[in-house]
Motif scaffolding. Structure first.
Motif, PDB file in Angstrom:
ATOM      1  N   PRO A  47       0.827  -1.211   0.000  1.00  0.00           N
ATOM      2  CA  PRO A  47       0.000   0.000   0.000  1.00  0.00           C
ATOM      3  C   PRO A  47       0.863   1.264   0.000  1.00  0.00           C
ATOM      4  O   PRO A  47       1.894   1.338   0.667  1.00  0.00           O
ATOM      5  N   PHE A  48       0.434   2.231  -0.783  1.00  0.00           N
ATOM      6  CA  PHE A  48       1.084   3.542  -0.881  1.00  0.00           C
ATOM      7  C   PHE A  48       2.553   3.420  -1.310  1.00  0.00           C
ATOM      8  O   PHE A  48       3.421   4.132  -0.807  1.00  0.00           O
ATOM      9  N   TRP A  49       2.835   2.512  -2.237  1.00  0.00           N
ATOM     10  CA  TRP A  49       4.191   2.307  -2.714  1.00  0.00           C
ATOM     11  C   TRP A  49       4.729   3.527  -3.464  1.00  0.00           C
ATOM     12  O   TRP A  49       5.954   3.703  -3.591  1.00  0.00           O
ATOM     13  N   PHE A  50       3.865   4.395  -3.952  1.00  0.00           N
ATOM     14  CA  PHE A  50       4.246   5.543  -4.763  1.00  0.00           C
ATOM     15  C   PHE A  50       4.667   6.752  -3.934  1.00  0.00           C
ATOM     16  O   PHE A  50       5.128   7.755  -4.482  1.00  0.00           O
ATOM     17  N   LEU A  51       4.496   6.685  -2.610  1.00  0.00           N
ATOM     18  CA  LEU A  51       4.857   7.822  -1.776  1.00  0.00           C
ATOM     19  C   LEU A  51       6.374   7.919  -1.645  1.00  0.00           C
ATOM     20  O   LEU A  51       7.055   6.918  -1.394  1.00  0.00           O
ATOM     21  N   GLU A 111      -5.697   4.795  -0.982  1.00  0.00           N
ATOM     22  CA  GLU A 111      -4.516   4.716  -1.845  1.00  0.00           C
ATOM     23  C   GLU A 111      -4.853   5.148  -3.275  1.00  0.00           C
ATOM     24  O   GLU A 111      -4.100   5.922  -3.895  1.00  0.00           O
ATOM     25  N   ALA A 112      -5.974   4.668  -3.804  1.00  0.00           N
ATOM     26  CA  ALA A 112      -6.368   5.031  -5.172  1.00  0.00           C
ATOM     27  C   ALA A 112      -6.661   6.520  -5.282  1.00  0.00           C
ATOM     28  O   ALA A 112      -6.297   7.172  -6.283  1.00  0.00           O
ATOM     29  N   GLU A 113      -7.283   7.098  -4.254  1.00  0.00           N
ATOM     30  CA  GLU A 113      -7.592   8.531  -4.291  1.00  0.00           C
ATOM     31  C   GLU A 113      -6.312   9.375  -4.307  1.00  0.00           C
ATOM     32  O   GLU A 113      -6.193  10.331  -5.097  1.00  0.00           O
ATOM     33  N   ASP A 168     -10.301  -2.737   2.216  1.00  0.00           N
ATOM     34  CA  ASP A 168     -11.030  -1.880   1.291  1.00  0.00           C
ATOM     35  C   ASP A 168     -10.832  -0.400   1.633  1.00  0.00           C
ATOM     36  O   ASP A 168     -10.711   0.440   0.737  1.00  0.00           O
ATOM     37  N   ARG A 169     -10.776  -0.115   2.937  1.00  0.00           N
ATOM     38  CA  ARG A 169     -10.584   1.285   3.372  1.00  0.00           C
ATOM     39  C   ARG A 169      -9.212   1.789   2.941  1.00  0.00           C
ATOM     40  O   ARG A 169      -9.065   2.919   2.466  1.00  0.00           O
ATOM     41  N   VAL A 170      -8.172   0.964   3.101  1.00  0.00           N
ATOM     42  CA  VAL A 170      -6.809   1.375   2.752  1.00  0.00           C
ATOM     43  C   VAL A 170      -6.661   1.508   1.244  1.00  0.00           C
ATOM     44  O   VAL A 170      -6.084   2.481   0.733  1.00  0.00           O
TER      45      VAL A 170
END
Length: 347
Positions: free
Chosen positions: A32-36, A101-103, A95-97
């Motif tokens: 999750p959030f690998w792009f940060l 992440e997509a947003e 689902d919440r995470v």
């Protein structure tokens, strides 16, 4: 060498982070959030301003250490609530995470502008164009112009370096690059005067060997000099002020009084000339003020001087006044006791 070492360590840390991310995605899924990354903290902070404290807590939990710290600074004081909730371990639904992440990933692709982007562009402009841009900013947004002017690194900042800082700059860059960048400037002598005697001679020899060419020919060398100065500022080795000298350290303020501690002694007052110094442990004795001399008025009459005695020929000198000596007081007589008369004898 120091800058290369710091950059190498940074590259190693990024490589280790990428290796750990790739190892955790052995099944083909990205974490999750690998792009940060630390490259876009301002844009991420701009997006998170409208999100809830719970979303901010999730981001701080997944973001790398440097990015999480920058994000907490940008969003202070809202980030305090998120940091207070972070120590509590809980399970967040996938689902919440994934939704958050997509947003964020979509929003980051469409964020335009930012002070960091503007500053990066200004730092890479030619010095003449840089001055014109800052002048234009002053008429559009004076507050932003003042902030950018304090952050932009200029080639003319080399004349404001201290001796230690100027010598450190010569160790970071080849002498040829420095001589080429400062060849046609008006502040080359100010920079050379801050070098050691041996380095000054070597630098002047390099200046003589450098040919005079158009300003465009020195653009690459000047960009290297300004990049080295920015690196020194980022590492904390250099702090420039825009008042013509390196930023001086602020005056130290007195430390606050700790509860229960003895009060700090007051600074001793200087003694006046001629004042007596009391012995240790004894109170100082105040000297009485000396009486002021009477002020004579220039209009008051002067006292008459005593006249000398005049002697007349043939006349006896006047006798000296007799000195009266008081007579001694008479001694008191002793009291004589007389017995009372007895009764008369009988005939």
């Amino acid at each position: 060498e120091k800058a290369a070492e710091v950059q190498e360590k940074k590259n190693q840390a990024e490589t280790a982070q990428q290796a750990s991310a790739s190892a955790s995605t052995a099944d083909g899924r990205k974490p999750p959030f690998w792009f940060l990354s630390a490259a876009n903290p301002a844009n991420l902070a701009f997006i998170m301003q409208t999100h809830s404290i719970e979303d901010l807590t999730i981001i701080l939990s997944y973001a790398p250490g440097d990015l999480a710290s920058r994000l907490a600074e940008e969003l202070y004081p809202r980030s305090v609530e998120a940091l207070a909730a972070l120590p509590t371990v809980k399970l967040v639904p996938e689902d919440r995470v994934r939704q958050l992440e997509a947003e964020l990933q979509t929003a980051l692709d469409y964020v335009v502008g930012g002070e960091d982007k503007t500053l990066n562009i200004l730092n890479n402009l030619d010095e003449a164009v840089q001055e014109k841009a800052l002048t234009a900013f002053a008429g559009i947004d004076p507050a932003l112009s003042k902030k950018l002017n304090a952050s932009v690194v200029k080639l003319s900042d080399v004349q404001n370096l201290e001796q230690v800082q100027a010598q450190a700059l010569t160790r970071r860059l080849p002498i040829r690059v420095l001589a080429s960048a400062l060849k046609t400037t008006t502040y080359v002598d100010a920079f050379v005067s801050k070098l050691a005697s041996g380095m000054q001679e070597r630098f002047r020899q390099e200046l003589e060997l450098t040919r005079v060419m158009p300003a465009a020919a020195y653009k690459a060398d000047r960009a290297q000099v300004m990049a080295a100065i920015r690196q020194m500022i980022a590492e904390g080795f250099l702090t420039l002020s825009k008042t013509g000298a390196p930023a001086a350290a602020a005056a130290r303020k007195p430390l606050p009084q700790l509860p229960g501690a003895a009060p700090a002694p007051a600074p001793a007052k200087p003694l006046k000339t001629g004042a007596a110094i009391p012995a240790p442990g004894q109170p100082a004795v105040a000297r009485p003020p000396s009486p002021a001399a009477p002020v004579k008025s220039p209009f008051s009459p002067a006292a008459p001087a005593p006249k000398p005695a005049v002697s007349v020929p043939g006349q006896a000198p006047s006798p000296k006044p007799a000195v009266s000596t008081p007579a001694p007081a008479p001694l008191p007589k002793p009291a004589v006791s007389v017995p009372p008369p007895g009764p008369a004898p009988k005939p």
